[in-house]
Each structure stands twice: as C-alpha cells, then as structure tokens.
Design a protein around this motif. Sequence first.
Motif, short mmCIF file in Angstrom:
data_model
loop_
_atom_site.label_atom_id
_atom_site.label_comp_id
_atom_site.label_asym_id
_atom_site.label_seq_id
_atom_site.Cartn_x
_atom_site.Cartn_y
_atom_site.Cartn_z
N HIS A 64 71.63 54.90 80.99
CA HIS A 64 70.67 54.41 81.97
C HIS A 64 69.28 54.82 81.50
O HIS A 64 69.08 55.92 80.99
N ALA A 65 68.30 53.94 81.69
CA ALA A 65 66.95 54.19 81.15
C ALA A 65 66.37 55.51 81.63
O ALA A 65 65.80 56.28 80.83
N ASP A 66 66.50 55.80 82.92
CA ASP A 66 65.92 57.05 83.43
C ASP A 66 66.59 58.27 82.83
O ASP A 66 65.94 59.27 82.51
N ASP A 67 67.92 58.21 82.67
CA ASP A 67 68.63 59.33 82.05
C ASP A 67 68.20 59.52 80.60
O ASP A 67 68.05 60.66 80.13
N VAL A 91 65.29 58.69 79.19
CA VAL A 91 63.93 59.25 79.14
C VAL A 91 63.95 60.72 79.55
O VAL A 91 63.27 61.56 78.93
N ASN A 92 64.72 61.06 80.56
CA ASN A 92 64.83 62.46 80.97
C ASN A 92 65.36 63.32 79.83
O ASN A 92 64.87 64.45 79.61
N PHE A 117 63.04 48.72 80.73
CA PHE A 117 62.99 49.85 81.65
C PHE A 117 62.86 51.17 80.90
O PHE A 117 62.17 52.09 81.36
N PHE A 118 63.50 51.26 79.75
CA PHE A 118 63.36 52.48 78.95
C PHE A 118 61.92 52.67 78.49
O PHE A 118 61.33 53.74 78.67
N ALA A 122 59.42 53.39 81.43
CA ALA A 122 59.55 54.77 81.91
C ALA A 122 59.06 55.77 80.87
O ALA A 122 58.42 56.78 81.21
N ARG A 134 56.11 58.36 81.83
CA ARG A 134 56.45 59.78 81.93
C ARG A 134 55.66 60.62 80.91
O ARG A 134 55.20 61.72 81.23
#
Length: 566
Positions: free
Chosen positions: A363-366, A368-369, A407-408, A411, A415
């Motif tokens: 998932h894109a948010d995961d 980037v995190n 999305f990646f 974000a 960020r």
Amino acid sequence: MFGRKPAQKKLKLVLCWHMHQPEYRDLNTGEYQLPWTYLHVIKDYIDMVAHLEAVPQAKAVVNFVPILLEQIEEYARQVSCYLNDRIAITDPLLAALVAPSIPADPESRLKLIKDCLRANRERQINRYAAFRKLADMADWLEHHYESLNYVNSQFIADILVWYHLAWTGETVKLTDSRIKSLIEKGSCYTLHDRIEVLEVIGEQLSSVILRYKVLARKGQIELSVTPYAHPIMPLLLDLKSAHEAMLTAPLPELEAYPGGEERVVWHLEKGVQTFKRFFGFTPKGCWPSEGSISEQTLKILGDFGFDWTASGGSVLHHSFHLPVNKRPPGIHHPYRLDGTDIACFFRDDGLSDLIGFEYSKWHADDAVNDLIHHLENMASNELGDTVVTIILDGENAWEYYPDNGYFFLSALYQRLTTHSRIELTTFSECLKTKADVKPLSRLVAGSWVYGNFSTWIGDADKNRGWDMLGDVKWAFDKALASKRLTDKQVQEAEFQLAVCEGSDWFWWFGDYNPGEAVSNFERQFRLNLANLYRLLGEEPPAYLAMSFTQGSGAPAMGGAMRPGIE
C-alpha cells in the motif's frame, strides 16, 4: 538559565530520476522499430514532472539522455505534421492508431493485436474491464489463427485506443476531460476518437521538455546529462576494466575498442551540445550511462568540467575492499578520487531497490512510511554531514505500481517536504553548501548493477556483440582515413556509430532475458551495424543476417530494471 538545545541537523536526501531510452529508429528509413519512447513520455515523463509541479517545495535531480531528447522532439514534430498536414507518422503503432483501415493480411493483423498487449497485464490491462475483455479475445485469436480473417476494424480500433489509454499518465487521466470521456465510453471508438487520442499525445510530446526546463529555471530541480547515446564509458576506454570487479570473466576476442577515448570524448561533447540546445545552459553534473565509472572515466569527467557524477553503492563497497582505502566512512558521502577534480556520489542501493522492486507490492502509505522510517534511522545514527542518494530509472518501475505510482509518489513528495529531519536537495546544492567530500585513494571499476559490468560483457553472447561492434569500428576508422567520405557522410556515420555504441543492445543479450525483448533488441543491433556498413560504402558481413542470441528467461520487472545488489 538553560541554554537552548541546538537545532538537529537535517539529513540531506537526493532523489535522482534517470530518463533514458535508446535510439529506436532504423536510421536508413526513419521508421521506429519499437514505440517505447513516446509511450514512456505520455505515461512516465509526464507524470514525473506533474508530481514535482504539484509540490513546489520538493526538489530532485532529473537526468536526460540526449538521444532521448532528440527522439521526443522528432515524435512531437511528426504528430504535429500529421495533425496539421496529414503527413505520415513513421512509428507503425502510432500510425495505426489513426489509420483509416486495418491491415489486409492476417499476419499483420496479429502483429498489431499482439503489439497492443505489450503492457503490464495486472496494472494496465486488467484495471479496465473493457480492455481486459479485448485482451482475452486477443489471446484466443493468437491460438486460432484462421479466425483472424473475421477480425473487423472495430476490434482493432478499440484495442488500439485502449492500449494508448492504458499507457496514458495518471495525472492526465485525472485532469483531461477528453481522456476521461474516452475511458467512460469504453468501446465503439471512431476515427474522431482516435485522432483525439493522438491530439492528447501530441500535446504531451510537445510540452514535456519545457515543463522540466521551467522547473529547472525555478531552481526546483537540477537537470543533468548522460553521454550522448548512453555508452558504457569504462568499457570503451578499456575492456579489461571489467576484470576489476569480475576477475575471471571471459572477455571478447577484441582486445581493446579502437579509439575508445576519442569516442568517449565525442559522446560527452555531443551530449552537452544537445543538452544545451534543449535547456539553454551547461549542466554541472553527469550521470554516466548505467552509473558506470572507472578511475580513467572519473578523470575524463573531471577534465571535461563536470562538478559531480554518481554511481552505485556496490562500486564503492568493492573499492572499500582495497587495502589502500583505509577506514571508509560509508556510502552516504560524496567522494573525490585522488588525482581527479570531480565529486562522486554513491547510490544507496538498498533504498533505491526498495522503490524499484518491492514497494509496488505495498500500500502506498505503508511504503512511504517504511522508506521514511529507514531515513529517520539514518538521521539518528549517522554522524557528520551525510547525503543519502536514491537513484533509479524515471520510467520502468511505475507500471508495476497501482495507478502508475500516483499515490506512492504523491505521498512521498508530500511527506518528505514536510519532514522536520529530512531535507530534499540536489547534488549541486550539496556541493554549494560545502558537503564533506571524502577522499578515495583507488576505485574499482563498475556500474550501478551489482557493482560490475556483467550486464554488458563477460558471457558469450555479450562478448560476441562487442566483437561485432569492434569489426564495424575498424571499418569506420578505415573509411575515415581514406578521405573518401563527404563531410555529410562522415556526420551520418558518426551518428550511426554512436547508436551502435549504446549500452541497451548489450543489456538484453543473454538467455536469462525474455525472448521477445532479446529478439527485438538483437535484431535492431544487427540492423544498426548493417546500416553503418552501408553508410561507409561497404557490404555488411554475412553474419549480420543471422541471430546470435535468444532469450527464455523471466527476470524480475521484465528485465528492464536490475537491482544494485546481486
């Protein structure tokens, strides 16, 4: 009173995107053999600049291969000429998009249909139910050849439109009402619809370079250059440099590439000249083709006036094993090789490969995190003025991401630009702010792929390619020495030779690569060599009529990318 706690120094992070396609034209006829230049423009180069435009605080380095810039310009010219004066387009797939009729013979129909399936099945084709249905029908037709006579023009029109819609950048799909409408329509596309797709393509081709130029003027990005046609400079200079990282690798019968240093200088001069024509200034940095460097290469780049260059982290790790390089401080610093005047940054292969090969599955948010977590650990644990460098192709990874990495990347930039401990910067800014450039006594020659040159030399098929290239270079030198060519013929021959010297042909030689890609690039390499012989007034050798390598492998990401760590 307690004194204020000193502000924590930010970790400097350089994102470098390398934009690269080889020359796909048959220079004898002007016909494009493969469509990847214009397809990557409308999908990737457009999206990559749009993401930067959307976050003005973001910074990056963007590297362009000069021969790619020229192809973009030529495509833009051809599309404009077609739309304005109906002058024929020399890319068969792009021409088919607006052709008034379909091919008459079944073999040509099958080729066109199969060409419209050269996309990521999961991310680009299956994403759209209408395209998936067409693709399933195309798969059936391939196994029922006799049915091709019953394929009508509407099927061809629809699969052509869907192929180009699938290759359209996500930022265009979200903002262009024409593309939105065509996606919603789904089928029964008319000639007017197909011309509308071409109009959108033409707009992207004609504006993409200017958009990067504007960001460079604003200081948001740094633009850098690669030698003109993307040759592996260390190998042109000295084929035996391959042994520095591969001690026992077999080498070609060709002992040395004739006039290699002269050719390296030619590619650098022509590359900078072309870059200046498009962008209006001299670049300060050079990303050498495939991050390939050697001690001699670094000296030439420094003498040429570049302030910085870059390579793979594995090259530095191999160099650290040399006893003369004592107490290495790590890869997160620029280095200057003794006896040279150029700073060399080294790619964090681990972080770069996460983006290239792993995060597309997350998932894109995961994703980037996770990347920021790695960077935060570096910010906490590394001492001194560190520069973390992430470098990868600006086009090849995104087709494996959902929505072309939209999305990646969105974000990621958001960020990073708001992070209190990370500073996005460029290579030139690092040097301008007096980044700590470490000394390096010796360097082991290598590239950003495994830290060696195994992707371009060292097995039978790749070595055969070098021997064939050496043969035509001897013929080239002999023809120039004879003074029998006109100035125009010399210029055409030099350009054709430069195309032959590009790295991409050798990249695909070898049975570990996919069969279709090997066949396409091997065939064009032989065509390039044959065209050069003809320009020199010689009959091409008989061996150029025969294939010399084939592929049957299934490497990660289709083989278009390779990790930095073996």
